[in-house]
Design an enzyme around this catalytic site. Structure first.
Site, PDB file in Angstrom:
ATOM      1  N   GLN A   1      -8.867   6.805 -18.386  1.00 10.94           N
ATOM      2  CA  GLN A   1      -9.638   7.219 -17.206  1.00 10.94           C
ATOM      3  C   GLN A   1      -8.983   6.679 -15.921  1.00 10.94           C
ATOM      4  OE1 GLN A   1     -14.031   7.316 -17.391  1.00 10.94           O
ATOM      5  NE2 GLN A   1     -13.968   5.653 -15.914  1.00 10.94           N
TER       6      GLN A   1
ATOM      7  N   HIS B   1      27.941   1.214   4.979  1.00  6.33           N
ATOM      8  CA  HIS B   1      27.540  -0.186   5.219  1.00  6.33           C
ATOM      9  C   HIS B   1      26.865  -0.337   6.585  1.00  6.33           C
ATOM     10  CE1 HIS B   1      30.413  -1.163   1.922  1.00  6.33           C
ATOM     11  NE2 HIS B   1      31.138  -0.226   2.520  1.00  6.33           N
TER      12      HIS B   1
ATOM     13  N   LYS C   1       7.018   0.384  25.326  1.00  8.99           N
ATOM     14  CA  LYS C   1       7.289   0.751  23.947  1.00  8.99           C
ATOM     15  C   LYS C   1       6.758   2.111  23.511  1.00  8.99           C
ATOM     16  CE  LYS C   1       7.886  -1.946  20.756  1.00  8.99           C
ATOM     17  NZ  LYS C   1       7.910  -2.975  19.722  1.00  8.99           N
TER      18      LYS C   1
ATOM     19  N   SER D   1       2.452   0.470  22.516  1.00  7.70           N
ATOM     20  CA  SER D   1       2.022  -0.878  22.164  1.00  7.70           C
ATOM     21  C   SER D   1       0.864  -1.243  23.069  1.00  7.70           C
ATOM     22  CB  SER D   1       3.187  -1.842  22.360  1.00  7.70           C
ATOM     23  OG  SER D   1       2.704  -3.143  22.612  1.00  7.70           O
TER      24      SER D   1
ATOM     25  N   GLU E   1       7.381   4.694  10.101  1.00  7.04           N
ATOM     26  CA  GLU E   1       7.153   3.372   9.492  1.00  7.04           C
ATOM     27  C   GLU E   1       6.100   3.453   8.392  1.00  7.04           C
ATOM     28  OE1 GLU E   1       7.163  -0.030  12.600  1.00  7.04           O
ATOM     29  OE2 GLU E   1       6.600   1.792  13.636  1.00  7.04           O
TER      30      GLU E   1
HETATM   31  N1  ARG Z   1     -14.259  10.119 -17.768  1.00  9.90           N
HETATM   32  C1  ARG Z   1     -13.437  10.203 -18.914  1.00  9.90           C
HETATM   33  C2  ARG Z   1     -11.960  10.092 -18.530  1.00  9.90           C
HETATM   34  O1  ARG Z   1     -11.673  10.340 -17.422  1.00  9.90           O
HETATM   35  C3  ARG Z   1     -13.641  11.499 -19.601  1.00  9.90           C
HETATM   36  C4  ARG Z   1     -13.368  11.448 -21.080  1.00  9.90           C
HETATM   37  C5  ARG Z   1     -14.385  10.621 -21.713  1.00  9.90           C
HETATM   38  N2  ARG Z   1     -14.210  10.585 -23.124  1.00  9.90           N
HETATM   39  C6  ARG Z   1     -14.824   9.668 -23.873  1.00  9.90           C
HETATM   40  N3  ARG Z   1     -14.603   9.708 -25.130  1.00  9.90           N
HETATM   41  N4  ARG Z   1     -15.605   8.751 -23.342  1.00  9.90           N
HETATM   42  O2  ARG Z   1     -11.116   9.769 -19.318  1.00  9.90           O
END
Ligand code: ARG
Length: 457
Positions: A321, A155, A282, A276, A289
């Site tokens: 993606q 605690h 300081k 600081s 941090e």
């Molecule tokens: N840039 C795409 C990704 O990172 C690659 C795969 C793309 N595939 C597609 N069917 N458009 O996911």
């Protein structure tokens, strides 16, 4: 954008093109992408899907492209969409017709899955090296301050005396679990997806085992739909990283506390603190941090990808993606935190006067006093109550337990004898001689064991 090829008669809207492009961040995968393509081409030639000459030409072309990228000579064009298209386009530009055969029996869907797995495998190895470095620094600091005592807290109230080394070794344990979690995560990352094609597999007689061997994978994926749409391996990496970062953040918090004037347990090296701009006295623990602060983005990356994935139907969806920037950021943030922590921990100066002073101010031997009464025949609960009253009395008088005379002790229990004076911080520590306890003999064993873990001996 690739929509101008074949089926499309109109080029993409500029904004749509920018919106869907990933080249700005996935260029980081160029090495994995080229390695994957080279293995693929070797396999195509071995299977007589392309000729040996064509394979040679493509491989030489890909190696040239790699050199161009490494020398900063490669022109990344916005309309190339992603790293896969960028490399393939450049290859075709360089080697002509043979280059147009590279993408036989492959889709960008299995290609990107492969690249991400190759990247994550490397990222695991890097993080594990970083963990070992910090573990080493903790062990060195523990070793250098073997006999330093400090209050242990519950605690955040002074609880019982512990060795500083014992406290530091607690972080060694956390990091060891993190290390092992990454090893475990690797089992799921180490699966080769190529050959899954867009989603259903490919209509060529390819050799997936050959690909796995060539690329250093332990296994091949068992289901093509899963292989192109699975991002669990990234989630698992990010979850493991989040736990590790949580440990570093706890360590950071203690470093912040311990380096404050109120605690004064440690002094950070100038190289790891900042002044600081207004208050000349300081010395701020900014590294600690910021590590505590950066924990937020590591958790964020995990939650972001979990959320991206949660509603996706099988198989590949472009949403995926979005897995990249988070993964890269998590890998970079954790890696740099581990490295900078190792340096910071190595240079910490411990103020033994202050750690001992903090013990003497608290009533840290109260448990030992209760244990003393138990040895003289009292029940633990009774002993606990007696010592509670004694402490209350001492607090009222503004005295420490050592300041009380025998008459005062006896008022609370006739079981107190002169030998109560022999209870010290050292006897308190030594008494906790249980496996995993803070007794110096135990800590020495744990330290030696920890060294064996990281040297693998
Ligand atoms: N840039 C795409 C990704 O990172 C690659 C795969 C793309 N595939 C597609 N069917 N458009 O996911």
């Amino acid at each position: 954008m690739s929509n101008t090829r074949g089926r499309f008669s109109k080029s993409a809207d500029k904004l749509a093109e920018q919106y869907t492009a990933s080249l700005a961040f996935d260029q980081r995968l160029y090495k994995q992408d080229i390695a994957g393509s080279i293995a693929h081409v070797k396999m195509l030639a071995k299977q007589s899907i392309i000729s040996d000459d064509e394979a040679k030409t493509i491989i030489a072309g890909l190696e040239d492209v790699r050199k161009e990228i490494e020398k900063g000579k490669f022109k990344f064009a916005a309309e190339q969409e992603d790293i896969h298209m960028a490399i393939e386009d450049r290859l075709i530009e360089k080697v002509g017709e043979a280059g147009r055969k590279l993408h036989t029996a492959r889709s960008r869907n299995d290609q990107v899955a492969l690249d991400m797995r190759l990247f994550t495998k490397e990222a695991i190895a890097d993080i594990q090296k970083g963990i070992r470095g910090l573990q080493q620094a903790l062990l060195d600091l523990a070793e250098d301050n073997k006999s330093v005592v400090m209050p242990g807290y519950t605690h955040l109230q002074v609880a019982q005396p512990v060795l500083l080394a014992h406290h530091l070794l607690a972080y060694f344990e956390m990091l060891q679990r993190d290390y092992e979690r990454f090893t475990d995560c690797l089992k799921r990352v180490d699966v080769m997806p190529l050959g899954s094609g867009a989603l259903a597999g490919v209509a060529y007689k390819i050799d997936r085992e050959f690909l796995a061997k060539e690329l250093g994978f332990g296994k091949i994926s068992r289901n093509s739909m899963d292989a192109v749409s699975d991002r669990d391996f990234i989630l698992e990496y990010e979850a493991t990283a989040a736990i590790c970062m949580m440990h570093l953040s706890r360590m950071a918090e203690e470093i912040v506390l311990w380096s404050s004037a109120e605690f004064g347990f440690i002094e950070l090296d100038d190289a790891y603190s900042t002044g600081s701009s207004i208050m000349p006295q300081k010395k701020n623990p900014d590294v600690a941090e910021l590590a505590r602060g950066k924990t937020g983005r590591i958790y964020g990356n995990l939650v972001a990808l979990l959320t991206t994935m949660k509603g996706l139907p099988l198989a590949y969806n472009r949403d995926m993606q979005e897995d990249k920037e988070g993964l890269f950021d998590t890998a970079d943030t954790l890696q740099s935190t581990l490295e900078v922590f190792a340096g910071m921990v190595k240079t910490i100066k411990v103020d033994e006067g202050n750690t001992r002073g903090a013990l003497e101010r608290g009533y840290v031997l109260a448990t030992d006093l209760a244990d003393y009464l138990v040895k003289k025949g009292a029940a633990f609960r009774t002993a606990h109550e007696i010592v509670g009253k004694l402490v209350n009395y001492a607090v009222g008088k503004g005295k420490t337990l050592a300041d009380l005379d025998m008459k005062e002790y006896k008022k609370f229990s006739p079981l107190f004898g002169g030998d109560v004076r022999s209870i010290t911080i050292e006897t308190s520590l030594a008494a906790r001689n249980v496996a995993g306890g803070t007794a110096p003999a135990q800590v020495k064993k744990t330290l030696a064991g920890a060294r064996r873990i990281i040297t693998g001996k």
